[in-house]
Design an enzyme around this catalytic site. Structure first.
Site, short mmCIF file in Angstrom:
data_model
loop_
_atom_site.label_atom_id
_atom_site.label_comp_id
_atom_site.label_asym_id
_atom_site.label_seq_id
_atom_site.Cartn_x
_atom_site.Cartn_y
_atom_site.Cartn_z
CE LYS A 34 -7.42 6.05 6.65
NZ LYS A 34 -6.30 6.58 5.82
CB SER A 72 -3.67 3.72 6.31
OG SER A 72 -4.01 5.03 5.89
CB SER A 90 -3.45 6.13 2.95
OG SER A 90 -2.44 5.50 3.69
N1 GLN Z 1 1.54 3.67 3.51
C1 GLN Z 1 2.08 4.97 3.79
C2 GLN Z 1 2.63 5.01 5.18
O1 GLN Z 1 2.66 4.03 5.80
C3 GLN Z 1 1.05 6.01 3.55
C4 GLN Z 1 0.12 6.23 4.66
C5 GLN Z 1 -0.93 7.22 4.35
O2 GLN Z 1 -1.03 7.71 3.22
N2 GLN Z 1 -1.69 7.54 5.36
O3 GLN Z 1 3.05 6.03 5.64
#
Ligand code: GLN
Length: 482
Positions: free
Chosen positions: A79, A154, A178
């Site tokens: 990532k 994400s 994420s």
């Molecule tokens: N979708 C969650 C957020 O928007 C988690 C993001 C993540 O785990 N980096 O914060």
């Protein structure tokens, strides 16, 4: 089967038996990227010639008869918020568009040490804030199961890349879901380790008390191999913990294991097709000999609210460094404050700015106690709920997400609905416990994720249960047609 379609375990076996070479593995993945990634946009950067060169070296090592590690010669995607020295690292943001990492993140150093080949960097929501990868400054990634849908986020790029066989496995980061949520939406395995098992050194920080890097893989066994490679105490991360390494072999037996089903995870927001698939999976676990026990997590309903106070508070602090002076892009201005304002207004996207503002408010004097202080106290209660639950059960099972992959654009204008995609994943981050999402079948032709949560540092149990379930079913073998 093409080489890029192999999982780590199969590829390693073939490599040792000299049935395949690392160069063939890398070539097949690069070929798949050329063919599919124009449509999917899972990768932000692909290190083609470098990957070929590393593969050549791995093959030389193998032909010399040297002992090889589990990840030797494996093409793995990372990532784009994880530093890889000498390579660009954008975190999906315009503000870091031309930022070159000057050192390796601990997880990258460990992957390299294990002989893995870093094939490229994957797309993500800007600074890991989002659940759809639509918040990337470089365009959205598509779901390989349906191009009109999001891959989740994400770490959507990592999940799409693994699901479409453009790499053998990948790393993502998980602050509120994420790794698990995109894994669920793309039909692959995603594992968030216990907070502290994996060093955060060299991850571009989002919310430091919640962030953990974790594997995105084709099988549970592969996820365990990757975790084994990246875990461990690190003097450069004071929150990393010295703990027993995870085993990469687990008994295929869940007889008499106690699996808790929290009623708070089966509420009105849960899509009926997802619920049905998850209930069928739970019935399968029972058939395999597990004891299914109804449990309560009384404070689970507050987890999302707690997360959306603590996370933005830490975000506002962590992102203050992108001011046009210390890191990243700089815009002109008539004085210093103007430089800050222009730089951040022009180069941070709307979701990131929203969270910086929320966090700054929650931490401001006069409000700190009412928001941040209170959220931390409820966080303690959520941790206690899990500690209590794990005196009664070995692991907790439920859905990873309330719905299957949603349409691109569907939730963009409504941050609250978007935040609800994390309703079942955030509690593991808030409490710091390990959790894994694995494929549980399809609903309406789209993958459904099954989530197992374990006690602190007890990845072993959730891996054992998830692996037994996987081997007793065919869900992980279903692939998108792309
Ligand atoms: N979708 C969650 C957020 O928007 C988690 C993001 C993540 O785990 N980096 O914060």
């Amino acid at each position: 089967m093409q080489a890029n379609e192999l999982n780590l375990q199969q590829a390693h076996k073939d490599l040792r038996a000299k049935k395949i070479s690392a160069q063939e593995l890398v070539d097949a993945c690069l070929e798949a990227i050329k063919k599919k990634d124009k449509k999917l946009s899972a990768f932000l950067h692909v290190f083609e010639s470098e990957a070929r060169e590393l593969a050549k070296r791995a093959d030389e090592k193998i032909s010399r008869g040297q002992e090889i590690g589990l990840l030797e010669g494996m093409p793995i995607a990372v990532k784009d918020n994880i530093l890889y020295a000498g390579h660009v690292c954008t975190a999906g943001s315009k503000i870091l568009e031309n930022y070159n990492a000057v050192y390796d993140a601990a997880v990258v150093a460990k992957l390299k040490q294990a002989g893995a080949i870093i094939l490229g960097k994957t797309n993500m929501d800007e600074f890991a804030m989002g659940s759809s990868t639509e918040n990337s400054a470089f365009g959205a990634t598509k779901n390989p199961w349906d191009m009109k849908r999001v891959p989740g986020g994400s770490s959507g790029g990592s999940a799409a890349a693994v699901a479409a066989d453009m790499c053998l496995a990948a790393l993502g980061t998980d602050t509120g879901g994420s790794v698990r949520q995109p894994a669920a939406l793309c039909g692959v395995v995603g594992l968030k380790p216990t907070y502290g098992r994996v060093s955060r050194y060299g991850l571009i920080a989002m919310a430091s008390s919640l962030d953990q890097a974790g594997p995105v893989a084709k099988t549970v066994q592969d996820a365990a191999w990757l975790l084994r490679a990246i875990e461990g105490l690190d003097a450069k991360d004071s929150t990393s913990v010295n703990t027993e390494s995870i085993s990469t072999e687990f008994p295929q037996d869940i007889k008499n294991m106690k699996i808790g089903v929290p009623k708070q995870f089966f509420t009105s927001g849960l899509n009926s097709g997802v619920e049905k698939t998850v209930r069928q999976a739970i019935a399968k676990l029972e058939e395999l000999g597990a004891k299914i026990i109804d449990i309560e997590l009384p404070h689970a309903e507050y987890a999302l609210a707690v997360y959306y106070i603590i996370m933005p508070s830490e975000v506002s602090s962590n992102l203050s460094r992108y001011d046009g002076v210390r890191y990243g892009k700089r815009e002109k201005g008539k004085d210093l404050i103007d430089v800050y304002k222009n730089t951040r207004a022009k180069n941070l996207g709307p979701e990131v700015r929203r969270r910086v503002m929320l966090g700054a408010h929650a931490l401001s004097s006069g409000y700190y106690e009412a928001y941040y202080g209170r959220a931390q106290r409820v966080r303690t209660k959520i941790c206690q709920d899990f500690k209590d639950a794990f005196t009664k059960v070995d692991c907790i099972v439920g859905p990873t997400t309330p719905t299957t992959a949603f349409k691109i654009g569907e939730k963009c204008d409504d941050p609250l609905t978007m935040y609800l995609s994390d309703i079942y994943t955030v509690s593991a981050n808030v409490a710091g416990i390990p959790a894994i999402s694995i494929p549980a079948g399809l609903s309406g032709g789209l993958p459904v994720g099954l989530q197992f949560m374990g006690n602190y540092f007890d990845e072993k149990t959730i891996l054992q249960i998830a692996n037994t379930f996987e081997l007793a079913t065919e869900h992980h073998k279903k692939k998108p047609e792309i």
